[in-house]
Design a protein around this motif. Structure first.
Motif, PDB file in Angstrom:
ATOM      1  N   CYS A   1       0.822  -1.208   0.000  1.00  0.00           N
ATOM      2  CA  CYS A   1       0.000   0.000   0.000  1.00  0.00           C
ATOM      3  C   CYS A   1       0.855   1.257   0.000  1.00  0.00           C
ATOM      4  N   VAL A   2       1.943   1.252   0.777  1.00  0.00           N
ATOM      5  CA  VAL A   2       2.825   2.419   0.825  1.00  0.00           C
ATOM      6  C   VAL A   2       3.465   2.660  -0.540  1.00  0.00           C
ATOM      7  N   LEU A   3       3.909   1.582  -1.190  1.00  0.00           N
ATOM      8  CA  LEU A   3       4.517   1.725  -2.509  1.00  0.00           C
ATOM      9  C   LEU A   3       3.521   2.264  -3.534  1.00  0.00           C
ATOM     10  N   LEU A   4       2.298   1.768  -3.491  1.00  0.00           N
ATOM     11  CA  LEU A   4       1.280   2.262  -4.415  1.00  0.00           C
ATOM     12  C   LEU A   4       0.946   3.723  -4.139  1.00  0.00           C
ATOM     13  N   CYS A   5       0.875   4.080  -2.853  1.00  0.00           N
ATOM     14  CA  CYS A   5       0.611   5.484  -2.506  1.00  0.00           C
ATOM     15  C   CYS A   5       1.736   6.392  -3.010  1.00  0.00           C
ATOM     16  N   ALA A   6       2.982   5.942  -2.865  1.00  0.00           N
ATOM     17  CA  ALA A   6       4.112   6.738  -3.344  1.00  0.00           C
ATOM     18  C   ALA A   6       4.063   6.890  -4.867  1.00  0.00           C
ATOM     19  N   GLY A   7       3.723   5.791  -5.563  1.00  0.00           N
ATOM     20  CA  GLY A   7       3.628   5.883  -7.016  1.00  0.00           C
ATOM     21  C   GLY A   7       2.501   6.802  -7.461  1.00  0.00           C
ATOM     22  N   LEU A   8       1.349   6.703  -6.810  1.00  0.00           N
ATOM     23  CA  LEU A   8       0.234   7.573  -7.167  1.00  0.00           C
ATOM     24  C   LEU A   8       0.540   9.033  -6.857  1.00  0.00           C
TER      25      LEU A   8
ATOM     26  N   VAL B   1      -9.263  14.055  -9.420  1.00  0.00           N
ATOM     27  CA  VAL B   1     -10.228  13.399  -8.517  1.00  0.00           C
ATOM     28  C   VAL B   1     -10.036  11.891  -8.532  1.00  0.00           C
ATOM     29  N   LYS B   2      -9.809  11.319  -9.701  1.00  0.00           N
ATOM     30  CA  LYS B   2      -9.608   9.877  -9.807  1.00  0.00           C
ATOM     31  C   LYS B   2      -8.390   9.425  -9.002  1.00  0.00           C
ATOM     32  N   TYR B   3      -7.266  10.082  -9.220  1.00  0.00           N
ATOM     33  CA  TYR B   3      -6.039   9.671  -8.535  1.00  0.00           C
ATOM     34  C   TYR B   3      -6.128   9.911  -7.037  1.00  0.00           C
ATOM     35  N   LEU B   4      -6.743  11.018  -6.623  1.00  0.00           N
ATOM     36  CA  LEU B   4      -6.870  11.288  -5.193  1.00  0.00           C
ATOM     37  C   LEU B   4      -7.785  10.277  -4.509  1.00  0.00           C
ATOM     38  N   THR B   5      -8.842   9.864  -5.192  1.00  0.00           N
ATOM     39  CA  THR B   5      -9.736   8.850  -4.624  1.00  0.00           C
ATOM     40  C   THR B   5      -9.012   7.529  -4.437  1.00  0.00           C
ATOM     41  N   ILE B   6      -8.274   7.111  -5.458  1.00  0.00           N
ATOM     42  CA  ILE B   6      -7.515   5.857  -5.359  1.00  0.00           C
ATOM     43  C   ILE B   6      -6.464   5.949  -4.266  1.00  0.00           C
ATOM     44  N   LEU B   7      -5.787   7.090  -4.188  1.00  0.00           N
ATOM     45  CA  LEU B   7      -4.763   7.286  -3.160  1.00  0.00           C
ATOM     46  C   LEU B   7      -5.367   7.214  -1.770  1.00  0.00           C
ATOM     47  N   THR B   8      -6.535   7.792  -1.577  1.00  0.00           N
ATOM     48  CA  THR B   8      -7.195   7.765  -0.265  1.00  0.00           C
ATOM     49  C   THR B   8      -7.554   6.344   0.143  1.00  0.00           C
ATOM     50  N   ILE B   9      -8.033   5.544  -0.795  1.00  0.00           N
ATOM     51  CA  ILE B   9      -8.384   4.156  -0.490  1.00  0.00           C
ATOM     52  C   ILE B   9      -7.158   3.385  -0.023  1.00  0.00           C
ATOM     53  N   PHE B  10      -6.048   3.539  -0.707  1.00  0.00           N
ATOM     54  CA  PHE B  10      -4.834   2.812  -0.332  1.00  0.00           C
ATOM     55  C   PHE B  10      -4.257   3.315   0.996  1.00  0.00           C
TER      56      PHE B  10
END
Length: 236
Positions: free
Chosen positions: A83-90, A119-128
């Protein structure tokens, strides 16, 4: 041109999220009212029996207990790291100026302007981020269980502390695994929302397939409900 308007994102994506939320509310109610009809309810009863057995036979099973809890913590740690890696990438994609923020413009249905992409990227980032938070709390509770479960003669406690019992350790264990399950479900939802980059229709189809798959995995066939319920009830 109609398929590229914003209302597709405003209707289809919330509908998919509501569908997933309603499924988990239904699953929660079934776990509370008919626990032996769900895999989560049966596993919860089994874990309580396991904790009680590990505490009673602590001098024989302490290594097995530590190894089992270590494996669970390692799994939660792997998920939290992912999750941390995905958040950093996003976060890197959101802050970049590359054209990757607008992939396949001519093929994307729904809105794909600058605000929509943000909005799309921020929503995905919030979920992770919430998934990472749940996994981190799960690791915290499981580490506490790893210490408390190895206290000899926990019932009755040598210190006379009535609050430190096997039931208390079981509750900590259940909280840790519940947070782990919530973190995993958020992780699955995040992957479905990543398809939002290519359009809201893919999100709805992905969530629909996921709900059907989770229903198949979360619920026990009716033919085996009574057998499992009678077996676990007799042991409890």
């Amino acid at each position: 041109m109609e398929w590229r308007k914003w209302y597709l994102d405003a209707i289809i994506v919330p509908l998919a999220l509501v569908m997933m939320l309603c499924y988990h509310i239904y699953l929660y109610l079934m776990v509370r009212s008919h626990p032996f009809s769900t895999v989560l309810g049966i596993n919860s009863r089994g874990r309580r029996l396991w904790i009680s057995a590990m505490i009673k036979e602590n001098h024989k099973t302490n290594i097995l207990t530590v190894q089992t809890l270590r494996n669970i913590v390692m799994g939660a740690t792997l998920m939290a790291t992912t999750c941390v890696l995905l958040c950093a990438g996003l976060a890197a994609v959101i802050s970049s100026t590359y054209s990757i923020k607008k992939p396949l413009n001519d093929a994307v249905y729904g809105a794909h302007g600058d605000i929509a992409i943000a909005v799309k990227y921020l929503t995905i980032l919030t979920i992770f981020i919430f998934s990472f938070f749940c996994h981190s709390l799960s690791i915290r509770f499981l580490n506490q269980v790893a210490i408390l479960v190895n206290i000899p003669n926990l019932d009755p406690n040598p210190s006379g502390d009535l609050f430190l019992t096997s039931e208390y350790v079981s509750e900590l264990f259940e909280k840790g695994l519940l947070l782990n399950t919530v973190g995993n479900r958020l992780f699955y939802a995040g992957f479905s929302l990543m398809l939002w980059i290519f359009g809201p229709i893919l999100v709805f189809l992905s969530v629909l397939v996921m709900v059907l798959a989770l229903y198949h995995l979360d619920f026990v066939p009716c033919s085996s409900n009574k057998e499992k319920q009678s077996g676990l009830s007799s042991r409890l």
